[in-house]
Design a protein around this motif. Structure first.
Motif, mmCIF file in Angstrom:
data_model
loop_
_atom_site.group_PDB
_atom_site.id
_atom_site.type_symbol
_atom_site.label_atom_id
_atom_site.label_comp_id
_atom_site.label_asym_id
_atom_site.label_seq_id
_atom_site.Cartn_x
_atom_site.Cartn_y
_atom_site.Cartn_z
ATOM 1 N N SER A 96 41.755 42.340 45.373
ATOM 2 C CA SER A 96 40.582 41.500 45.609
ATOM 3 C C SER A 96 40.736 40.690 46.890
ATOM 4 C CB SER A 96 40.339 40.573 44.414
ATOM 5 O OG SER A 96 41.460 39.748 44.172
ATOM 6 N N VAL A 113 39.725 42.897 49.948
ATOM 7 C CA VAL A 113 38.280 42.983 50.191
ATOM 8 C C VAL A 113 37.751 41.648 50.704
ATOM 9 C CG1 VAL A 113 36.032 43.351 49.104
ATOM 10 C CG2 VAL A 113 37.951 44.832 48.526
ATOM 11 N N THR A 125 29.614 40.242 40.147
ATOM 12 C CA THR A 125 30.066 41.157 41.197
ATOM 13 C C THR A 125 29.023 41.145 42.299
ATOM 14 O OG1 THR A 125 31.303 42.581 39.681
ATOM 15 C CG2 THR A 125 30.568 43.568 41.755
ATOM 16 N N ARG A 144 32.896 43.234 45.513
ATOM 17 C CA ARG A 144 33.970 42.350 45.053
ATOM 18 C C ARG A 144 33.494 41.566 43.841
ATOM 19 N NH1 ARG A 144 35.861 36.798 47.740
ATOM 20 N NH2 ARG A 144 37.743 36.388 46.520
#
Length: 368
Positions: free
Chosen positions: A30, A33, A77, A96
């Motif tokens: 994560s 990104v 998201t 993400r």
């Protein structure tokens, strides 16, 4: 309904996704990104409805003040678009969020709906798992796909995994059934130092992604952060003789297993990456760091705050032998709180075991 008003026509778009939670050891995926979104100033164009996919007792919303007004951020998201310039410009669609609590098939169908509308040519899902890998060596990153043709064309492993899976595995299979080329990149994080952040693993994922999609990624402070992280873990390991002995055992197993791979092909890959970065006039300060976060320069810097002593590892002579490949058999949950807005002091919100190295779900690297 998917509405994409305001999104420009994209050039050779690639979707890059990562999800907090079970698939995100050390928050490495994560964070990768998030780094892309920050460096290229991504613009959010869509967010999935949190009511449809999240259990708010597991992933709690957060309250904050803005101009004296209380507001709420819901776990969800989000999708954003970044434009990558250069000789071969292309666009990235960044996804993400948090691993959903429910309705995974609908969740993946909604993501694929965006991919279809935007003309996405390839989906790359990033993940990280806990593994029997020493922090002193380059971070193993495996690239897998369920498409035999794509595996041959992009020099990837064809997944043979069977067992429990996370949203990364489900999304990759949904792409395969929809006819969308999909790849998973998995970084192995040392299980004895699993707490986030892990900038070294994040850097390794970005390096692998750079090679995969042929896009030069600005690394910013990541190489320096990776060096500082390794220095900090070195210091902690040196304070405990059992940890130091265990790390040495992992190093020996890794070096023995990878000796045949110290080949001209591996050296050529690193040299080509070095040349690409050297030739770029707008490269980040400090040059390029390899996947181990080092470029031959000696650094000592205060490591990221909040790091605690690594948990005492099992003795080397116990029943299992350290895995010398990409860390696919090491197993554990991500060790990260899967709620981007969760109560940081509560261990009940993450839905994952933070320090365990024994969960069979970590075989994901060979699956995705």
């Amino acid at each position: 309904m998917i509405e994409l008003e305001g999104v420009p026509e994209l050039v050779d778009p690639v979707m890059v996704a990562a999800f907090e939670g079970w698939n995100d050891a050390g928050d490495a995926a994560s964070t990768a990104v998030a780094h892309l979104d920050r460096e290229w100033k991504g613009e959010v164009f869509a967010a999935l409805d949190a009511e449809d996919y999240y259990d708010f007792q597991v992933n709690r919303p957060t309250v904050f003040m803005e101009d004296g007004v209380r507001k709420i951020t819901w776990p969800t998201t989000r999708l954003s678009v970044v434009r990558v310039g250069g000789e071969k410009p292309r666009d990235l669609v960044l996804v993400r969020g948090i691993e959903p609590s429910m309705r995974w098939r609908s969740f993946c169908n909604e993501i694929l709906g965006f991919a279809h509308e935007l003309g996405v040519e390839l989906v790359v899902v990033l993940g990280a798992l806990l593994g029997d890998t020493p922090h002193t060596r380059p971070v193993p990153v495996s690239g897998t796909t369920s498409d035999p043709d794509l595996a041959r064309r992009m020099d990837l492993e064809e997944t043979k995994y069977e067992g429990p899976t996370g949203i990364v595995g489900i999304l990759q299979e949904a792409c395969a059934h929809a006819g969308v080329p999909a790849v998973s990149l998995w970084a192995a994080v040392p299980h004895y130092v699993s707490q986030p952040p892990n900038p070294k693993a994040t850097l390794a994922l970005l390096n692998r992604l750079e090679d995969l999609i042929d896009v030069r990624i600005p690394l910013g402070e990541l190489p320096e952060d990776a060096r500082a992280w390794q220095v900090g873990v070195d210091q902690l390991a040196a304070e405990d003789s059992e940890v130091a002995e265990y790390v040495q055992t992992l190093e020996e197993a890794r070096d023995t297993a990878e000796l045949p791979e110290a080949s001209g092909e591996a050296i050529a890959r690193e040299f080509e990456r070095y040349l690409r970065r050297r030739d770029g006039a707008s490269g980040p300060p400090g040059g390029h760091a390899t996947a181990d976060g080092s470029d031959g320069t000696s650094y000592r810097r205060e490591g990221p705050g909040g790091r605690t002593r690594p948990p005492r590892p099992p003795r080397p002579e116990t029943d299992s032998e350290p895995d010398s490949d990409s860390g696919s058999d090491s197993g554990s949950d991500s060790g990260s709180d899967s709620d981007s807005g969760s109560d940081s002091g509560s261990g009940s919100d993450s839905g994952s075991d933070s320090g365990s190295g024994s969960d069979s779900g970590s075989d994901e690297s060979s699956e995705d």
